[in-house]
Design an enzyme around this catalytic site. Structure first.
Site, mmCIF file in Angstrom:
data_model
loop_
_atom_site.group_PDB
_atom_site.id
_atom_site.type_symbol
_atom_site.label_atom_id
_atom_site.label_comp_id
_atom_site.label_asym_id
_atom_site.label_seq_id
_atom_site.Cartn_x
_atom_site.Cartn_y
_atom_site.Cartn_z
ATOM 1 C CE LYS A 203 5.623 7.225 -1.726
ATOM 2 N NZ LYS A 203 4.735 6.941 -2.858
ATOM 3 N NE ARG A 237 2.412 0.821 0.363
ATOM 4 C CZ ARG A 237 3.728 1.017 0.469
ATOM 5 N NH1 ARG A 237 4.188 2.259 0.565
ATOM 6 N NH2 ARG A 237 4.563 0.002 0.455
#
Length: 258
Positions: A203, A237
């Site tokens: 991210k 995840r």
């Protein structure tokens, strides 16, 4: 939880596994690398992403679900549309991973009418605009209160607590300081009494800290996953399953010795 993006525009691997055959092959590689479950998405929720219609989303994910029906792992579908949820469950999904925490009209009932699990995630705003100057007085307190309310709403709709997972939503309507505060205090969410999912893989917050492009963020992603696990996350995840599992083996050995 290995990530299978069946999209042309996901922030990290958009287009790489866009065809059904590519997506299934990628999923099978993730299983070989040690994934415990798979998360299949047919619509990108990256900042600025445009929505797609339910029919197109289903055209992307249903063949992948069907192709992985006998893979032996639980299959999660990343969607916020109730009609997609219902069709995905019919096609064999074991879990719905909803960035909108079942707030769309009909979403609570779509999950309640089934026996599948659900992940309720916090997002401030919506994908197209969520990174336009997100604001909080206390991000941890506010996100925790939101998730507590969504757990209650899910239970009232008939979704047993044992079926619920929560996700604080790293990068979804949060600036860097908000993401760092959430990670720093991730263990605060354990008091909500349901398993915690953490999704920090590749991210932008990791890019902001390291200066690395999305495809170069494997090491920061693994570090973030390890921190999350040590602070109580039960589901990670990730894109880089093999490397994350190797790191967690070391953590498990050390923590076990203690």
């Amino acid at each position: 939880m290995g990530i299978v993006n069946v999209t042309p525009d996901s922030f990290s691997d958009g287009g790489k596994f866009h065809s059904t055959e590519q997506a299934i092959a990628h999923a099978l590689r993730l299983i070989e690398h040690g994934a415990d479950m798979l998360d299949i998405g047919g619509e990108s929720t990256r900042p600025g992403a445009q929505s797609v219609c339910a029919a197109e989303e289903l055209e992307r994910i249903v063949p992948v679900l069907e192709g992985l029906a006998h893979c032996g792992l639980p299959l999660s579908v990343d969607t916020l549309k109730p009609e997609v949820m219902r069709a995905a469950i019919q096609a064999g999904a074991d879990m719905i991973n909803d960035v909108n925490a079942l707030q769309s009209p009909g979403a609570l009932q779509a999950v309640a009418d089934s026996g599948v699990g659900v992940c309720l995630m916090h997002m401030q705003g919506e994908p197209r605009t969520m990174q336009h100057d997100p604001m909080y007085q206390n991000v941890v307190t506010e996100v925790k209160a939101f998730l507590a309310a969504r757990i209650e709403a899910a239970e009232q709709a008939g979704i047993a607590r044992e079926r619920i997972v929560i996700d604080p939503g790293f990068g979804f309507g949060k600036a860097l300081e908000h993401n760092l505060a959430l990670l720093r205090q991730l263990d605060a969410f354990q008091s909500l009494g349901v398993p915690l999912l953490a999704g920090l893989s590749r991210k932008s917050m990791l890019g902001a800290l390291t200066g690395l492009d999305a495809g170069e963020r494997m090491v920061p992603s693994v570090v973030a996953a390890v921190i999350s696990a040590m602070k109580g996350a039960k589901i990670l995840r990730v894109h880089d399953v093999k490397e994350t599992r190797q790191a967690l083996q070391i953590v498990t050995a050390v923590e076990g010795a203690r």
